[in-house]
Write an enzyme that holds these catalytic residues in place. Sequence first.
Site, mmCIF file in Angstrom:
data_model
loop_
_atom_site.group_PDB
_atom_site.id
_atom_site.type_symbol
_atom_site.label_atom_id
_atom_site.label_comp_id
_atom_site.label_asym_id
_atom_site.label_seq_id
_atom_site.Cartn_x
_atom_site.Cartn_y
_atom_site.Cartn_z
ATOM 1 N NE ARG A 127 24.583 11.223 -12.824
ATOM 2 C CZ ARG A 127 24.711 12.403 -13.439
ATOM 3 N NH1 ARG A 127 24.379 13.516 -12.804
ATOM 4 N NH2 ARG A 127 25.149 12.469 -14.672
ATOM 5 C CD GLU A 191 2.371 -9.957 1.331
ATOM 6 O OE1 GLU A 191 3.178 -10.430 2.150
ATOM 7 O OE2 GLU A 191 2.451 -10.138 0.112
ATOM 8 C CE LYS A 230 9.317 -5.181 3.839
ATOM 9 N NZ LYS A 230 8.780 -4.764 2.581
ATOM 10 C CD GLU A 240 15.441 -10.309 -0.601
ATOM 11 O OE1 GLU A 240 15.024 -9.276 -1.131
ATOM 12 O OE2 GLU A 240 14.881 -11.409 -0.692
ATOM 13 N NE ARG A 245 13.795 -6.342 2.183
ATOM 14 C CZ ARG A 245 13.846 -5.043 1.926
ATOM 15 N NH1 ARG A 245 14.900 -4.334 2.196
ATOM 16 N NH2 ARG A 245 12.811 -4.438 1.373
ATOM 17 C CG ASN A 249 10.698 -14.404 -0.078
ATOM 18 O OD1 ASN A 249 9.953 -13.544 -0.539
ATOM 19 N ND2 ASN A 249 11.995 -14.414 -0.282
ATOM 20 C CG HIS A 252 5.756 -14.361 -0.695
ATOM 21 N ND1 HIS A 252 5.061 -14.345 0.492
ATOM 22 C CD2 HIS A 252 5.518 -13.152 -1.274
ATOM 23 C CE1 HIS A 252 4.455 -13.180 0.626
ATOM 24 N NE2 HIS A 252 4.710 -12.432 -0.432
ATOM 25 C CG HIS A 256 6.422 -15.277 -5.952
ATOM 26 N ND1 HIS A 256 7.555 -15.100 -5.178
ATOM 27 C CD2 HIS A 256 5.736 -14.120 -5.879
ATOM 28 C CE1 HIS A 256 7.534 -13.883 -4.658
ATOM 29 N NE2 HIS A 256 6.434 -13.268 -5.056
ATOM 30 C CG HIS A 269 1.342 -10.534 -4.125
ATOM 31 N ND1 HIS A 269 2.275 -11.422 -4.625
ATOM 32 C CD2 HIS A 269 1.773 -10.188 -2.878
ATOM 33 C CE1 HIS A 269 3.219 -11.588 -3.713
ATOM 34 N NE2 HIS A 269 2.945 -10.853 -2.645
HETATM 35 N N1 LIG Z 1 8.521 -2.684 -3.101
HETATM 36 C C1 LIG Z 1 8.158 -3.724 -2.399
HETATM 37 O O1 LIG Z 1 8.817 -4.127 -1.438
HETATM 38 C C2 LIG Z 1 6.870 -4.401 -2.747
HETATM 39 C C3 LIG Z 1 6.298 -5.307 -1.864
HETATM 40 C C4 LIG Z 1 5.062 -5.865 -2.172
HETATM 41 C C5 LIG Z 1 4.443 -5.530 -3.362
HETATM 42 N N2 LIG Z 1 5.041 -4.652 -4.206
HETATM 43 C C6 LIG Z 1 4.381 -4.252 -5.461
HETATM 44 O O2 LIG Z 1 3.166 -3.618 -5.127
HETATM 45 C C7 LIG Z 1 2.254 -3.776 -6.209
HETATM 46 C C8 LIG Z 1 0.933 -4.181 -5.656
HETATM 47 O O3 LIG Z 1 0.477 -3.193 -4.772
HETATM 48 P P1 LIG Z 1 -1.063 -2.972 -4.476
HETATM 49 O O4 LIG Z 1 -1.662 -4.278 -4.144
HETATM 50 O O5 LIG Z 1 -1.180 -1.857 -3.532
HETATM 51 O O6 LIG Z 1 -1.638 -2.632 -5.924
HETATM 52 P P2 LIG Z 1 -2.106 -1.282 -6.651
HETATM 53 O O7 LIG Z 1 -1.173 -0.189 -6.386
HETATM 54 O O8 LIG Z 1 -2.340 -1.659 -8.060
HETATM 55 O O9 LIG Z 1 -3.485 -0.963 -5.947
HETATM 56 C C9 LIG Z 1 -4.582 -1.843 -6.102
HETATM 57 C C10 LIG Z 1 -5.811 -1.125 -6.669
HETATM 58 O O10 LIG Z 1 -6.396 -0.314 -5.659
HETATM 59 C C11 LIG Z 1 -6.536 1.043 -6.118
HETATM 60 N N3 LIG Z 1 -6.401 1.846 -4.921
HETATM 61 C C12 LIG Z 1 -5.269 2.158 -4.246
HETATM 62 N N4 LIG Z 1 -5.567 2.785 -3.111
HETATM 63 C C13 LIG Z 1 -6.909 2.901 -3.056
HETATM 64 C C14 LIG Z 1 -7.809 3.426 -2.106
HETATM 65 N N5 LIG Z 1 -7.368 3.925 -0.936
HETATM 66 N N6 LIG Z 1 -9.129 3.380 -2.369
HETATM 67 C C15 LIG Z 1 -9.577 2.820 -3.524
HETATM 68 N N7 LIG Z 1 -8.776 2.279 -4.444
HETATM 69 C C16 LIG Z 1 -7.451 2.314 -4.214
HETATM 70 C C17 LIG Z 1 -5.475 1.201 -7.155
HETATM 71 O O11 LIG Z 1 -5.788 2.224 -8.060
HETATM 72 C C18 LIG Z 1 -5.503 -0.176 -7.819
HETATM 73 O O12 LIG Z 1 -6.562 -0.236 -8.740
HETATM 74 C C19 LIG Z 1 2.871 -4.783 -7.147
HETATM 75 O O13 LIG Z 1 3.389 -4.129 -8.276
HETATM 76 C C20 LIG Z 1 3.999 -5.400 -6.340
HETATM 77 O O14 LIG Z 1 5.087 -5.819 -7.139
HETATM 78 C C21 LIG Z 1 6.227 -4.084 -3.923
HETATM 79 ZN ZN LIG Z 2 4.055 -10.512 -0.900
#
Ligand SMILES: NC(=O)c1ccc[n+]([C@@H]2O[C@H](COP(=O)([O-])OP(=O)(O)OC[C@H]3O[C@@H](n4cnc5c(N)ncnc54)[C@H](O)[C@@H]3O)[C@@H](O)[C@H]2O)c1
Ligand SMILES: [Zn+2]
Length: 365
Positions: A127, A191, A230, A240, A245, A249, A252, A256, A269
């Site tokens: 939990r 971003e 942020k 939000e 917040r 967007n 976005h 999206h 993205h």
């Molecule tokens: N929670 C939130 O507020 C929020 C906001 C924005 C995005 N997201 C989510 O984040 C995700 C995207 O995140 P991301 O772009 O970091 O993608 P990711 O976590 O898939 O990382 C991108 C790639 O880089 C690799 N990688 C990570 N760190 C590395 C490093 N230091 N050196 C070499 N390779 C590395 C990973 O293995 C992956 O292949 C999506 O699922 C999205 O929905 C969440």
């Molecule tokens: Zn974004």
Amino acid sequence: MNSQIHSVPVPLGSRAYSVLVGAGILPQLGRLASELETPLGKRCAVITDSNVAPLYSETVLVSLSAAGYTPTLIPVPAGEASKNMKVAEQVCEEMIAAGLDRSSWVVALGGGVVGDLAGFVAAIYYRGIPFVQIPTTVISQVDSAVGGKTGVNTAHGKNLIGAFHQPRLVLADVVTLQSLPPREFNEGFGEIIKHAAIRDRSLLEPLATPNLQFEPATLAHVIRRNVEIKAAIVAGDEHETLGLRALLNFGHTIGHGIENAAGYGRYLHGEAVSLGLVAAARLSVAKAGLAPEECQLLLDALARFDLPMRLPDDISTERLMAALLKDKKFAQGQVRFVLCPRLGEAYLSKEVTLEEISQSVEALR
Ligand SMILES: NC(=O)c1ccc[n+]([C@@H]2O[C@H](COP(=O)([O-])OP(=O)(O)OC[C@H]3O[C@@H](n4cnc5c(N)ncnc54)[C@H](O)[C@@H]3O)[C@@H](O)[C@H]2O)c1
Ligand SMILES: [Zn+2]
């Protein structure tokens, strides 16, 4: 040990925490965790992915062990496909098998995928147990690791199951960004440029400069400033519900739609957001009085990071608009679109029509 650490507070009352930003600070994780006001338990799960594990898990495990913690490494396959209930359940099962209980905690070591998945696991395990974020991508350092949104995808869409669960600590070491492939590094600047456009014009000018060198100190400054932006927005609208917040967007809505119409995987993205930013900036010129030269500064910054600015013809405007209408932000049938009247400012407008959005998409060709 003398690497400088910048601490950015995220003031959320009883859920307040700090984001520590610096170059080469990862080996200090164990000590920094042990100095938290509310102590963490002895045992923790280090959840990471198959790309990040070989690069950074050793440093993390050694640092945690040296500080007296007992870490269990749990790697998942790299990529968005791991962000689902099945993998979350498998991770929970591994944690149970390893003897982790309600006094244990989670380390999320990786990009946004690992952060969202591990944060979600921490939100539901017994939990809810504490977690620490160690974001290793630009996107995760400036966006996903700050704010407490955690979750997984379903066959029906992204992030449909999840929880708000704030971390106890976020440690962003900019040196980890050096191992990112160039495309993933540049993507994150979609971003960053968005943050600059809505909150800090002074950040944008250097980004638009052709020969900016990313020394660790420069990068640490840029990341820290983005975390501040942020964090301030999250602190003002944690769940939000207040509209603040929603300013995040900017770019976005159309971004999206493009991600969806192009088929997930074609654009990263931040690349889809770049196209969305181009359209939103031009709409801001037309609807909010953004000066054309300010709009150009934003476009120059996107170009500097090789981000896409033209929409290929095979991604049809009709499909994009159809995808956009399915977006939850349009659920009530009312278009709420983020506009930027001056670089550094943004507001939520009800004055942008679907027709105008559609025209702005056509103008991307
Ligand atoms: N929670 C939130 O507020 C929020 C906001 C924005 C995005 N997201 C989510 O984040 C995700 C995207 O995140 P991301 O772009 O970091 O993608 P990711 O976590 O898939 O990382 C991108 C790639 O880089 C690799 N990688 C990570 N760190 C590395 C490093 N230091 N050196 C070499 N390779 C590395 C990973 O293995 C992956 O292949 C999506 O699922 C999205 O929905 C969440
Ligand atoms: Zn974004």
